[in-house]
Design a protein around this motif. Structure first.
Motif, PDB file in Angstrom:
ATOM      1  N   GLU A 220       0.853  -1.191   0.000  1.00 10.75           N
ATOM      2  CA  GLU A 220       0.000   0.000   0.000  1.00 10.75           C
ATOM      3  C   GLU A 220       0.888   1.240   0.000  1.00 10.75           C
ATOM      4  O   GLU A 220       1.983   1.229   0.572  1.00 10.75           O
ATOM      5  CB  GLU A 220      -0.900   0.015   1.239  1.00 10.75           C
ATOM      6  N   GLU A 221       0.413   2.282  -0.672  1.00 13.15           N
ATOM      7  CA  GLU A 221       1.170   3.542  -0.662  1.00 13.15           C
ATOM      8  C   GLU A 221       0.190   4.718  -0.691  1.00 13.15           C
ATOM      9  O   GLU A 221      -0.965   4.590  -1.095  1.00 13.15           O
ATOM     10  CB  GLU A 221       2.131   3.610  -1.845  1.00 13.15           C
ATOM     11  N   TRP A 222       0.696   5.838  -0.244  1.00 14.48           N
ATOM     12  CA  TRP A 222      -0.158   7.035  -0.166  1.00 14.48           C
ATOM     13  C   TRP A 222      -0.345   7.640  -1.552  1.00 14.48           C
ATOM     14  O   TRP A 222       0.603   7.847  -2.291  1.00 14.48           O
ATOM     15  CB  TRP A 222       0.473   8.068   0.758  1.00 14.48           C
ATOM     16  N   ASN A 223      -1.608   7.876  -1.944  1.00 20.08           N
ATOM     17  CA  ASN A 223      -1.934   8.518  -3.211  1.00 20.08           C
ATOM     18  C   ASN A 223      -2.298   9.974  -2.930  1.00 20.08           C
ATOM     19  O   ASN A 223      -3.343  10.270  -2.342  1.00 20.08           O
ATOM     20  CB  ASN A 223      -3.116   7.804  -3.882  1.00 20.08           C
ATOM     21  N   GLU A 224      -1.383  10.869  -3.343  1.00 21.44           N
ATOM     22  CA  GLU A 224      -1.552  12.289  -3.028  1.00 21.44           C
ATOM     23  C   GLU A 224      -2.795  12.857  -3.698  1.00 21.44           C
ATOM     24  O   GLU A 224      -3.508  13.694  -3.114  1.00 21.44           O
ATOM     25  CB  GLU A 224      -0.309  13.071  -3.483  1.00 21.44           C
ATOM     26  N   GLU A 225      -3.044  12.377  -4.917  1.00 24.27           N
ATOM     27  CA  GLU A 225      -4.186  12.917  -5.666  1.00 24.27           C
ATOM     28  C   GLU A 225      -5.511  12.544  -4.993  1.00 24.27           C
ATOM     29  O   GLU A 225      -6.415  13.361  -4.848  1.00 24.27           O
ATOM     30  CB  GLU A 225      -4.158  12.384  -7.101  1.00 24.27           C
ATOM     31  N   LYS A 226      -5.601  11.261  -4.569  1.00 23.98           N
ATOM     32  CA  LYS A 226      -6.844  10.805  -3.929  1.00 23.98           C
ATOM     33  C   LYS A 226      -6.873  11.092  -2.434  1.00 23.98           C
ATOM     34  O   LYS A 226      -7.914  10.961  -1.785  1.00 23.98           O
ATOM     35  CB  LYS A 226      -7.015   9.301  -4.149  1.00 23.98           C
ATOM     36  N   LYS A 227      -5.682  11.478  -1.911  1.00 25.98           N
ATOM     37  CA  LYS A 227      -5.561  11.753  -0.484  1.00 25.98           C
ATOM     38  C   LYS A 227      -5.962  10.529   0.359  1.00 25.98           C
ATOM     39  O   LYS A 227      -6.648  10.630   1.375  1.00 25.98           O
ATOM     40  CB  LYS A 227      -6.438  12.947  -0.067  1.00 25.98           C
ATOM     41  N   GLU A 228      -5.508   9.376  -0.105  1.00 24.12           N
ATOM     42  CA  GLU A 228      -5.786   8.151   0.645  1.00 24.12           C
ATOM     43  C   GLU A 228      -4.744   7.085   0.308  1.00 24.12           C
ATOM     44  O   GLU A 228      -3.997   7.208  -0.682  1.00 24.12           O
ATOM     45  CB  GLU A 228      -7.180   7.616   0.320  1.00 24.12           C
ATOM     46  N   THR A 229      -4.696   6.058   1.139  1.00 18.85           N
ATOM     47  CA  THR A 229      -3.797   4.936   0.886  1.00 18.85           C
ATOM     48  C   THR A 229      -4.450   4.004  -0.123  1.00 18.85           C
ATOM     49  O   THR A 229      -5.631   3.648   0.005  1.00 18.85           O
ATOM     50  CB  THR A 229      -3.525   4.158   2.195  1.00 18.85           C
TER      51      THR A 229
END
Length: 642
Positions: A220-229
């Motif tokens: 899992e990684e942080w998705n800056e665009e979606k603001k979620e993991t």
């Protein structure tokens, strides 16, 4: 198992075996407080499937199907509310799926269900011993789908098995390009906490870190665009993925040892103790052996295979290698990994192998060493652990007296018994304890056998021993009589039954007592002769005794004959028992015996009453109960009229 009619012959609805239905209901309710175990159990099964593939591929490498990297994958889908556990192990055919997932084929199943009490906590422990495996998925899922294909089968020979955990399940053919098994859990309402990467990883690291296969999950990684993991396609290994027994002891925590025990034993409880050793020399092997804290439901099934998993150079060979441990240590669980045995070793080869003989001898000594450490410890915690062990497995350990001549003396030191020294039926007295309390001049270890503690404790044979303050061991386990045939002495002290042969207290009797006894015997010679004639069909001999202080008479066996207790046990078990007559011993100080000296008219009846009373006092059964009652009533009426 009934099969309902279906229009599509490819899809069948089949009924669960009755025991499966019962187990599912018990498990869902009794184990609900420990829901996390579903993942441990399913990962353990996946690991076993990989082990079996490795073993079968020794002779048929084509089973790997160009995929030799065995692993277990755990994934989840929040939208569908599913958790999937996948492996690329041996897989199942349609027949395998029906047999393995729809029935319980364990020996002792009937015994297991008969011991369930309705107490959820107690039943949970028993279910843990029985092993729940695949069915644990129903603790959090209201529907389970299994998609599987056996290694070596064609892609179109896949199978889908599905059930809601009620009365039935369906099976149908599917295409499955890859071998192995996918178990898809459709979660019940309220179980969404498991739809979390953090939660699943923490459970895996807690319960399954010891699994030698890599257990992988998507990173899992942080998705800056979606603001979620978000979940990625990249896989990461969650556990250490190395055989626990192959690691250094310094790198393994007590918690990891405990979880590995639960994996190899399918027991929910913790082990009493364990030993982890690498042995080098004539034979090179690693052993990780555990002693459970409670007896399994099938402990008394001597035909049950052992609890030792055999590996060769970390390749799984078999999970019930009974040749590696003697039958009397069948409660031991664990792993032995040999560096010398061939990978294609069979049970027949194991029976003949010199290396196996060395491993068996070394492992036996190691287990006895573990028990000695607990039994001889100064710390109360270890002493309590040995008491727990003895209460669970003491009767099984006693079998070793007749099965293991090499370690007979070591086993004898581990034995525990009830005793007249304690006012309780607890088996806590060792031979060493007894010897330390022996009277001055006492040369023998005295024991009494009986069908129960009360029968042994209240035996008339103990009367003289109580009077003189001599301790007597009370042996009441069914195995005791058999064990005694292999145990003649302890460290030079002869074991003597209080109910066999002439009473010989040696130096515990003074010369004055011996002289008085001889005079009394002379006075009763005529009476003894008359009684012997009256009881010719019942008693081998009648004689005066000085082992009684309160009772008028007792029965004893000749020195080289079977005891009355053993004869009764043999007959109860349907065995051919010798028709041996006992010896009747009479107490010359008892009023009934003294009265008999002057009895004429009813002499034979009085003699028979004394014999029958003695037989009843030692737990025997009368051949003619009605005759005994009639004679006794006549005697009572005769006494009342005087």
């Amino acid at each position: 198992m009934a099969v309902s009619e279906q229009k599509n012959p490819e899809k069948q609805t089949l009924g669960f075996q009755a025991e499966v239905k019962q187990l599912l209901q018990l498990m869902i309710h009794s184990l609900y407080s420990n829901k996390e175990i579903f993942l441990r159990e399913l990962i353990s099964n996946a690991s076993d499937a990989a082990d079996k593939l490795r073993f079968e591929a020794i002779d048929n490498s084509a089973l790997f199907e160009n995929d030799t990297e065995l692993k277990i994958k755990v994934s989840f889908d929040k939208e569908k509310r599913t958790i999937t556990i996948s492996d690329n192990g041996i897989g199942m055919s349609r027949h395998d799926a029906v047999e393995h997932l729809g029935t319980i084929a364990k020996s002792g199943t009937k015994e297991f269900f008969s011991r369930l009490s309705g107490d959820q906590q107690k039943d949970a422990a028993l279910i843990g011993q029985f092993g729940v495996g695949f069915y644990s998925g129903f603790i959090i899922a209201d529907r389970i789908t299994v998609e599987t294909r056996r290694a070596g089968a064609a892609a179109n020979e896949g199978v889908r098995w599905e059930s809601e955990g009620a009365g039935d399940f369906t099976v149908e053919a599917i295409d499955k390009p890859t071998r192995g098994t996918d178990i898809i859990l459709h979660l019940r309402e309220g179980e969404d906490e498991f739809l979390s990467s953090w939660k699943l990883k923490s459970i895996i690291r807690k319960y399954s870190d010891h699994i030698s296969l890599p257990i992988v999950m998507q990173k899992e990684e942080w998705n800056e665009e979606k603001k979620e993991t978000v979940v990625t396609d990249e896989l990461e290994t969650v556990n250490q993925a190395s055989a626990l027994w192959a690691r250094s002891k310094n790198d393994i925590t007590p918690e990891q040892y405990t979880e590995f025990y639960k994996h190899v034993s399918h027991d929910f409880g913790e082990p009493l103790t364990y030993t982890h050793n690498r042995v080098e020399g004539r034979s090179e092997y690693t052993q990780l052996l555990y002693i459970p804290s409670q007896a399994p439901f099938d402990l008394w099934d001597r035909n049950k295979r052992g609890g030792i998993k055999l590996y060769v150079k970390r390749v799984f060979i078999m999970d019930d290698a009974e040749q590696l441990m003697p039958v009397y240590l069948r409660f031991v669980k664990g792993v032995i990994d040999s560096a010398d045995l061939p990978l294609n070793v069979s049970r027949e080869i194991l029976q003949e192998s010199r290396d196996v003989k060395v491993i068996r001898e070394g492992s036996t000594k190691r287990v006895l060493g573990m028990l000695e450490e607990l039994a001889n410890a100064d710390e109360q915690e270890k002493k309590d652990k040995y008491t727990t062990f003895w209460n669970a497995f003491g009767q099984v350990l006693k079998e070793g007296m007749g099965e293991d001549a090499t370690n007979k003396e070591r086993i004898a030191k581990l034995l525990r018994f009830a005793s007249t020294h304690n006012d309780s039926d607890a088996q806590t007295v060792s031979f060493a304890d007894y010897v330390s309390r022996m009277k001055e001049g006492q040369t023998k270890i005295f024991y009494a056998t009986g069908e129960s503690y009360n029968a042994a404790k209240n035996s008339p044979h103990l009367e003289i021993f109580r009077k003189k303050g001599i301790e007597v061991l009370l042996l009441t386990d069914r195995v005791d009589e058999w064990m005694l045939s292999f145990l003649e002495d302890f460290e030079g002290k002869e074991l003597a039954s209080v109910a066999k042969g002439d009473l010989d207290l040696g130096q515990l009797e003074d010369e004055a007592e011996k002289k008085q006894h001889q005079e009394t015997e002379d006075q009763y010679k005529e009476l003894v002769g008359k009684m012997q004639t009256a009881l010719a069909d019942k008693a081998k001999e009648v004689r005066v005794t000085f082992r009684l202080t309160d009772s008028p008479a007792c029965l004893v066996a000749d020195e080289n004959e079977l005891s009355g207790n053993l004869l009764r046990m043999l007959k109860a078990a349907g065995q051919n028992a010798p028709d041996a007559k006992p010896i009747l011993e009479i107490n010359p100080d008892h009023p009934l015996v003294q009265r008999l000296k002057y009895e004429e008219a009813k002499f034979d009846d009085w003699s028979n009453i004394l014999f029958d009373q003695a037989l009843l006092a030692e737990g025997g059964n009368l051949n003619d109960p009605a005759g005994f009652v009639k004679r006794l009533n006549e005697m009572l009426l005769g006494l009342a009229s005087k």
